[in-house]
Design a protein around this motif. Structure first.
Motif, PDB file in Angstrom:
ATOM      1  N   LEU A 392      11.569 -62.260 -30.370  1.00  0.00           N
ATOM      2  CA  LEU A 392      12.327 -62.257 -29.183  1.00  0.00           C
ATOM      3  C   LEU A 392      11.264 -62.272 -27.964  1.00  0.00           C
ATOM      4  O   LEU A 392      10.683 -61.154 -28.097  1.00  0.00           O
ATOM      5  N   ARG A 393      11.686 -62.689 -27.148  1.00  0.00           N
ATOM      6  CA  ARG A 393      10.882 -62.751 -25.707  1.00  0.00           C
ATOM      7  C   ARG A 393      11.650 -62.733 -24.704  1.00  0.00           C
ATOM      8  O   ARG A 393      12.323 -64.068 -24.525  1.00  0.00           O
ATOM      9  N   LEU A 394      11.897 -61.813 -23.603  1.00  0.00           N
ATOM     10  CA  LEU A 394      12.625 -61.528 -22.555  1.00  0.00           C
ATOM     11  C   LEU A 394      11.680 -61.681 -21.410  1.00  0.00           C
ATOM     12  O   LEU A 394      10.797 -60.539 -21.223  1.00  0.00           O
ATOM     13  N   PRO A 402       9.587 -57.809 -25.872  1.00  0.00           N
ATOM     14  CA  PRO A 402       8.503 -56.773 -25.942  1.00  0.00           C
ATOM     15  C   PRO A 402       6.954 -57.364 -25.452  1.00  0.00           C
ATOM     16  O   PRO A 402       6.880 -58.332 -25.408  1.00  0.00           O
ATOM     17  N   ARG A 403       6.382 -56.181 -25.349  1.00  0.00           N
ATOM     18  CA  ARG A 403       4.877 -56.512 -24.697  1.00  0.00           C
ATOM     19  C   ARG A 403       4.277 -57.711 -25.953  1.00  0.00           C
ATOM     20  O   ARG A 403       3.494 -58.371 -25.232  1.00  0.00           O
ATOM     21  N   ARG A 404       4.279 -57.185 -26.990  1.00  0.00           N
ATOM     22  CA  ARG A 404       3.594 -58.110 -27.868  1.00  0.00           C
ATOM     23  C   ARG A 404       4.545 -58.736 -28.885  1.00  0.00           C
ATOM     24  O   ARG A 404       5.688 -58.325 -29.147  1.00  0.00           O
ATOM     25  N   ALA A 409       9.313 -58.653 -34.921  1.00  0.00           N
ATOM     26  CA  ALA A 409       9.229 -59.383 -36.064  1.00  0.00           C
ATOM     27  C   ALA A 409       8.892 -58.133 -37.141  1.00  0.00           C
ATOM     28  O   ALA A 409       9.393 -57.849 -38.249  1.00  0.00           O
ATOM     29  N   VAL A 410       7.952 -57.421 -36.799  1.00  0.00           N
ATOM     30  CA  VAL A 410       7.421 -56.454 -37.659  1.00  0.00           C
ATOM     31  C   VAL A 410       7.356 -54.949 -37.353  1.00  0.00           C
ATOM     32  O   VAL A 410       7.361 -54.065 -38.276  1.00  0.00           O
ATOM     33  N   GLY A 411       8.118 -54.739 -36.268  1.00  0.00           N
ATOM     34  CA  GLY A 411       7.902 -53.233 -35.673  1.00  0.00           C
ATOM     35  C   GLY A 411       6.699 -52.344 -35.859  1.00  0.00           C
ATOM     36  O   GLY A 411       5.583 -53.047 -35.564  1.00  0.00           O
ATOM     37  N   TRP A 412       6.651 -51.284 -36.436  1.00  0.00           N
ATOM     38  CA  TRP A 412       5.494 -50.458 -36.530  1.00  0.00           C
ATOM     39  C   TRP A 412       5.620 -50.332 -37.893  1.00  0.00           C
ATOM     40  O   TRP A 412       6.275 -49.627 -38.599  1.00  0.00           O
ATOM     41  N   SER A 430      19.729 -57.919 -32.472  1.00  0.00           N
ATOM     42  CA  SER A 430      19.672 -56.744 -31.946  1.00  0.00           C
ATOM     43  C   SER A 430      18.492 -56.134 -32.285  1.00  0.00           C
ATOM     44  O   SER A 430      17.788 -56.392 -33.541  1.00  0.00           O
ATOM     45  N   GLY A 431      17.901 -55.372 -31.624  1.00  0.00           N
ATOM     46  CA  GLY A 431      16.648 -54.365 -31.969  1.00  0.00           C
ATOM     47  C   GLY A 431      16.314 -53.487 -30.493  1.00  0.00           C
ATOM     48  O   GLY A 431      17.001 -53.507 -29.443  1.00  0.00           O
ATOM     49  N   ARG A 432      15.337 -52.814 -30.802  1.00  0.00           N
ATOM     50  CA  ARG A 432      14.682 -51.672 -29.712  1.00  0.00           C
ATOM     51  C   ARG A 432      13.160 -51.721 -29.947  1.00  0.00           C
ATOM     52  O   ARG A 432      12.795 -51.726 -30.784  1.00  0.00           O
ATOM     53  N   ALA A 433      12.687 -51.782 -28.727  1.00  0.00           N
ATOM     54  CA  ALA A 433      11.189 -51.606 -28.471  1.00  0.00           C
ATOM     55  C   ALA A 433      10.943 -50.733 -27.291  1.00  0.00           C
ATOM     56  O   ALA A 433      11.582 -51.018 -26.161  1.00  0.00           O
ATOM     57  N   GLY A 434      10.453 -49.664 -27.683  1.00  0.00           N
ATOM     58  CA  GLY A 434       9.986 -48.915 -26.335  1.00  0.00           C
ATOM     59  C   GLY A 434      11.196 -48.016 -26.016  1.00  0.00           C
ATOM     60  O   GLY A 434      11.984 -47.487 -26.874  1.00  0.00           O
TER      61      GLY A 434
END
Length: 503
Positions: A392-394, A402-404, A409-412, A430-434
């Motif tokens: 996902l790229r917004l 997300p920045r990367r 796709a892989v999270g942390w 759906s998802g969360r980054a930062g």
């Protein structure tokens, strides 16, 4: 099945060919690969700027408020003692007269060599095209004023249409202006990223596809151009199709090819059809088109950028421009559309074939914001039962979240991966980054969707269901003082471009 019809033939959908790469997206790029296309690797400059002011139109006696929100991108790091050419895109708003979210133009940044920063921005108002032309005159006697005040003239077809002044509001805009500066590694221009990638290997597919929405009629258009090199080593062939999604009436589509492939073209050229930098022409059955394409944003990598520069994954996808505008004609069934500044985008795929299941979304959210999603289940044995991997790229203004590209796709270390529920007529991501989280719900109504059967280079088959008049609801939230608060929300009705593929 779709009421739009079911067509037999070889192919790969907008997301299908790239989605096969999902299972290996965490691979580490090797340094022992060929050089990146388009001279990638050099640093560029990107920043955002907002200016406010007034404009007095010809034959009017009262000035109107004007606001300019720009994203500026240069292919090199700006040189204070030289001259830097940059591209500009964004939004022009004139009270009661214009609100164009696809304004575009150029800047000449030469604060010391020529002592000026010149702006030339084109935008649409009341169906007519105007040019805002002006420059900041840099002088050491008034350093702040000369860097923040932009006198300008409006032109229509070379005739003066108004005059005005824009000002950079230092008190409110200086911090976000400075924070917006980025020096990304150059990825190549939209023109260089359109060049063919295929080097003669068997078992490859390469795709050029374009989707857009005619703003006057709400009609969605899809142009698909494909090169296939069969896995058995037989002769490569080129083919594709065009599809039109009217606001009222059934979906229409027609195929062209297969035809022989001639290497060396700037983009795709076969069977009387061409997809070259800035131009899309051709015919398929009763469908005919002649469209000019103007890039309105920087390239966007749905997968990690290195996966396009170094083809290590089973497939990769890019958008040479995250947003573009289209002008020209598209004819079908005695109807001729004349898109003007139609929003859309062209994308590129290079890989081995389609995924087991996939979903794709391209959404122009307005105001320069754009969302691209690929969610997929790999064909690899042992991975077919895993949940879809999500890319996902917004892009909002000068920033992409997300920045990367790998993050969604892989999270942390496998934690925090985005989730996708693929189905029809509704699918979600759906998802969360930062400190941000997102939920996307895509709706592909059956009467706005076409089903196509595809054949991969290895002979396996897949079915894609595509809609260029899909709906989408996007909710972006940010964590703020102990709770989630809405940061932005978009609802698209019939202007989202989406696809679901299965085997």
């Amino acid at each position: 099945m779709s009421t739009g019809g079911n067509a037999e033939g070889a192919g790969a959908g907008p997301a299908g060919a790239i989605a096969a790469a999902a299972a290996t997206a965490t691979a580490v790029p090797s340094t022992a690969t060929r050089s990146a296309p388009g001279g990638a690797g050099r640093r560029g400059t990107v920043f955002g700027e907002t200016m406010l002011g007034t404009v007095l139109l010809e034959r009017e006696d009262r000035a109107r408020r004007i606001r300019l929100d720009l994203r500026v991108a240069a292919d090199r790091v700006m040189r204070p003692f030289g001259t830097t050419a940059a591209r500009a895109s964004g939004r022009v708003r004139v009270a009661g007269w214009a609100d164009d979210t696809h304004a575009e133009g150029e800047l000449e940044i030469s604060p010391l060599a020529r002592r000026r920063i010149r702006y030339r921005i084109s935008f649409t108002a009341e169906g007519r095209r105007f040019m805002l032309d002006g420059w900041k005159s840099i002088t050491p006697r008034r350093p702040v004023a000369s860097l923040t005040v932009l006198p300008f003239t409006l032109y229509e077809d070379g005739t003066r249409a108004g005059r005005g002044t824009l000002r950079f509001p230092v008190a409110t805009q200086l911090p976000p202006f400075l924070a917006s500066f980025r020096f990304p590694r150059a990825t190549g221009s939209a023109e260089t990223l359109t060049a063919p990638r295929w080097q003669g290997e068997p078992g490859r597919t390469e795709v050029w596809y374009t989707t857009l929405t005619d703003p006057a009629t709400g009609t969605g258009l899809w142009l698909h151009h494909e090169l296939v090199a069969p896995a058995d080593g037989s002769e490569p062939y080129a083919h594709g199709w065009a599809a039109v999604f009217p606001k009222d009436g059934p979906v229409r589509h027609a195929r062209f090819g297969p035809a022989g492939w001639t290497p060396g073209a700037a983009g795709f050229r076969a069977a009387g059809v061409e997809a070259a930098p800035g131009r899309l022409t051709g015919s398929a059955g009763a469908l005919r088109w002649d469209l000019a394409e103007q890039a309105a944003d920087a390239p966007l990598f749905t997968f990690p950028g290195w996966s396009w520069r170094r083809p290590l994954l089973p497939a990769a996808q890019i958008l040479p421009a995250a947003r573009a505008s289209y002008d020209g004609t598209f004819s079908y069934d005695g109807t001729t559309l004349t898109p003007t500044a139609a929003p859309g985008a062209s994308a590129r795929i290079y890989g081995h074939g389609n995924a087991r299941r996939w979903a794709w979304l391209h959404a122009d959210l307005g105001g320069g914001d754009v969302l691209e999603i690929v969610a997929a289940v790999s064909m690899r044995p042992g991975l077919r039962r895993l949940p879809p991997l999500v890319f996902l790229r917004l892009r909002r203004g000068t920033r992409t979240w997300p920045r990367r590209a790998e993050r969604s796709a892989v999270g942390w270390a496998g934690l925090g991966r985005f989730r996708a529920a693929i189905g029809l007529p509704v699918w979600t991501v759906s998802g969360r980054a930062g400190l941000r989280r997102i939920r996307v719900e895509v709706t592909q109504p059956e009467d706005r969707t076409i089903a196509l059967d595809y054949t991969d280079p290895d002979g396996s088959r897949a079915v894609c269901r595509n809609s260029e008049r899909a709906g989408a609801h996007v909710l972006l939230e940010r964590w703020w003082f102990g709770g989630w608060r809405t940061e932005a929300e978009w609802t698209l009705d019939g202007t989202a471009h989406a696809e679901v593929g299965t085997r």
